[in-house]
Structures are given as C-alpha cells and as structure tokens.
Write a protein that holds these residues in place. Structure first.
Motif, PDB file in Angstrom:
ATOM      1  N   ARG A  42       0.835  -1.209   0.000  1.00  0.00           N
ATOM      2  CA  ARG A  42       0.000   0.000   0.000  1.00  0.00           C
ATOM      3  C   ARG A  42       0.865   1.252   0.000  1.00  0.00           C
ATOM      4  NH1 ARG A  42      -3.290  -2.765   3.917  1.00  0.00           N
ATOM      5  NH2 ARG A  42      -2.414  -1.442   5.520  1.00  0.00           N
ATOM      6  N   ASN A  48      -5.378   2.897  -2.157  1.00  0.00           N
ATOM      7  CA  ASN A  48      -6.540   3.173  -1.327  1.00  0.00           C
ATOM      8  C   ASN A  48      -7.446   1.952  -1.379  1.00  0.00           C
ATOM      9  OD1 ASN A  48      -5.778   5.868  -0.775  1.00  0.00           O
ATOM     10  ND2 ASN A  48      -6.509   6.448  -2.800  1.00  0.00           N
ATOM     11  N   LYS A  49      -8.348   1.877  -0.428  1.00  0.00           N
ATOM     12  CA  LYS A  49      -9.295   0.770  -0.394  1.00  0.00           C
ATOM     13  C   LYS A  49     -10.170   0.812  -1.651  1.00  0.00           C
ATOM     14  CE  LYS A  49     -11.263  -1.408   3.604  1.00  0.00           C
ATOM     15  NZ  LYS A  49     -11.976  -1.268   4.844  1.00  0.00           N
ATOM     16  N   GLN A  50     -10.264  -0.313  -2.337  1.00  0.00           N
ATOM     17  CA  GLN A  50     -11.036  -0.413  -3.567  1.00  0.00           C
ATOM     18  C   GLN A  50     -12.463  -0.884  -3.323  1.00  0.00           C
ATOM     19  OE1 GLN A  50      -9.807   0.470  -6.665  1.00  0.00           O
ATOM     20  NE2 GLN A  50      -8.111   1.216  -5.424  1.00  0.00           N
ATOM     21  N   ARG A  51     -12.652  -1.658  -2.273  1.00  0.00           N
ATOM     22  CA  ARG A  51     -13.974  -2.198  -1.983  1.00  0.00           C
ATOM     23  C   ARG A  51     -14.068  -2.499  -0.487  1.00  0.00           C
ATOM     24  NH1 ARG A  51     -10.845  -5.253  -4.895  1.00  0.00           N
ATOM     25  NH2 ARG A  51     -11.729  -4.637  -6.869  1.00  0.00           N
ATOM     26  N   THR A  52     -15.264  -2.731  -0.033  1.00  0.00           N
ATOM     27  CA  THR A  52     -15.522  -3.045   1.366  1.00  0.00           C
ATOM     28  C   THR A  52     -15.948  -4.502   1.474  1.00  0.00           C
ATOM     29  OG1 THR A  52     -16.249  -0.778   1.720  1.00  0.00           O
ATOM     30  CG2 THR A  52     -16.881  -2.382   3.384  1.00  0.00           C
ATOM     31  N   GLU A  80      -7.708  -8.691   2.945  1.00  0.00           N
ATOM     32  CA  GLU A  80      -7.040  -7.408   2.734  1.00  0.00           C
ATOM     33  C   GLU A  80      -6.656  -7.217   1.267  1.00  0.00           C
ATOM     34  OE1 GLU A  80      -3.898  -4.723   5.256  1.00  0.00           O
ATOM     35  OE2 GLU A  80      -3.607  -6.885   5.227  1.00  0.00           O
ATOM     36  N   GLU A  83      -9.692  -6.234  -0.569  1.00  0.00           N
ATOM     37  CA  GLU A  83     -10.084  -4.852  -0.288  1.00  0.00           C
ATOM     38  C   GLU A  83      -9.240  -3.838  -1.046  1.00  0.00           C
ATOM     39  OE1 GLU A  83     -11.912  -4.650   4.167  1.00  0.00           O
ATOM     40  OE2 GLU A  83      -9.745  -4.841   4.032  1.00  0.00           O
ATOM     41  N   TYR A  84      -7.951  -4.101  -1.235  1.00  0.00           N
ATOM     42  CA  TYR A  84      -7.050  -3.076  -1.743  1.00  0.00           C
ATOM     43  C   TYR A  84      -6.620  -3.220  -3.195  1.00  0.00           C
ATOM     44  CZ  TYR A  84      -6.605  -0.899   2.778  1.00  0.00           C
ATOM     45  OH  TYR A  84      -6.886  -0.229   3.933  1.00  0.00           O
ATOM     46  N   ASP A  86      -7.080  -3.526  -7.103  1.00  0.00           N
ATOM     47  CA  ASP A  86      -8.140  -3.207  -8.060  1.00  0.00           C
ATOM     48  C   ASP A  86      -8.517  -4.434  -8.879  1.00  0.00           C
ATOM     49  OD1 ASP A  86      -8.513  -1.165 -10.995  1.00  0.00           O
ATOM     50  OD2 ASP A  86      -9.990  -1.636  -9.457  1.00  0.00           O
ATOM     51  N   LYS A 122     -19.006  -2.456  -5.217  1.00  0.00           N
ATOM     52  CA  LYS A 122     -17.808  -2.374  -4.385  1.00  0.00           C
ATOM     53  C   LYS A 122     -17.947  -3.042  -3.025  1.00  0.00           C
ATOM     54  CE  LYS A 122     -15.304   0.114  -7.179  1.00  0.00           C
ATOM     55  NZ  LYS A 122     -14.049  -0.329  -7.723  1.00  0.00           N
TER      56      LYS A 122
END
Length: 160
Positions: A42, A48-52, A80, A83-84, A86, A122
């Motif tokens: 990161r 940045n966080k791409q999804r939750t 993780e 989430e991060y 893409d 997302k």
C-alpha cells in the motif's frame, strides 16, 4: 511479485519509494520484520481501499473462529488483498457462476474456500467457508451458498 504487478506503477517509481521506505531501517532486506507485505505494498503503490468486505449473518465468523491462528491470519491477508487490489488475481478470488465467487486461501497443503458475492459493485459479502479436500467444489456447499446469496438479496429487497 504478483501483487507488485497489480499496483501498475513504473518500476523506477516503486524502487524510489522502496528506497525511501527502507532508509529508516538501514535498507534491511528483512522488511517483514517491521511491516507486513500489504502495508508495504500500500505504501509503495499509494493504494486506497477499492472495496468493502462485510459478512452476512454469522456464517463466515463461525467458520473463521473454528480455524487455527495461522489459517485466520492467512484468511485476513486474503481479505485485505480483496479490499485493496483493483484487479484481483484469480489466485485469490475466482468467479464460479451466477455472481458467486470463491475466495481462495492456501496454507501449505491445506486449501480453504470462502464463498462470497458482490453487492452494489464495491461491497463484497462473505458467506461460509470450508476446507477443500477434493478437486471439485462440493455440490452441497455450492447450493448452500447460492441459497444464502438469494436470501441476502431477498432480505435487502424487503427492506426497501
């Protein structure tokens, strides 16, 4: 290195950031002692966080709690990554059919699968998981996950 390819920055920029990152630690090659791989990734990629990622009811949490600490750590790392990153490599997340995906976790010779699906683009919803012991995904697990996914969307529709 597969994860480093995911950040899509020129190698020159990555090495400049790595050099800057390592300078407080005297450019040691043992960065994992100080930071885990995802924190480093990161930092290097400015990610940045791409999804939750969320869970549906307690299906995933029950599965997660029943695993050893090493398996829990590996599952958390995979979440993780989802989430991060893409574009998630198929090694971590594979589409099965009808919107159902499997999160793939391997620890040594043990293979674990956690079913999940996307909601509103997302948001990744985790369902239950299992330890894979055969080449094919068990039909009962697949049907159960499809049923839970339909139940999730039905409940969401009723809330409107």
């Amino acid at each position: 290195m597969e994860l480093f390819n995911a950040c899509q920055l020129p190698k020159r920029v990555l090495f400049q950031r790595l050099f800057k990152f390592c300078s407080p630690f005297k450019r040691t090659s043992k960065l994992s002692k100080y930071f885990d791989d995802m924190k480093l990734l990161r930092y290097l990629c400015g990610m940045n966080k791409q999804r939750t990622v969320v869970t549906y009811r307690n299906y995933f949490t029950d599965f997660y709690a029943a695993q050893s600490e090493k398996v829990q750590h590996k599952i958390a790392k995979t979440v993780e990554i989802i989430e991060y990153i893409d574009r998630i490599p198929e090694r971590y997340l594979k589409h099965l059919h009808n919107g159902l995906f499997e999160m793939r976790v391997q620890l040594g010779s043990d293979i674990f699968r956690v079913f999940c699906f996307f909601d509103s683009g997302k948001l990744v919803v985790l369902l239950g998981g299992f330890q894979k012991k055969a080449q094919k995904t068990p039909k009962e697990e697949l049907e159960r996950s499809m049923r839970l996914m339909r139940k999730y969307f039905n409940e969401k529709e009723e809330e409107k």
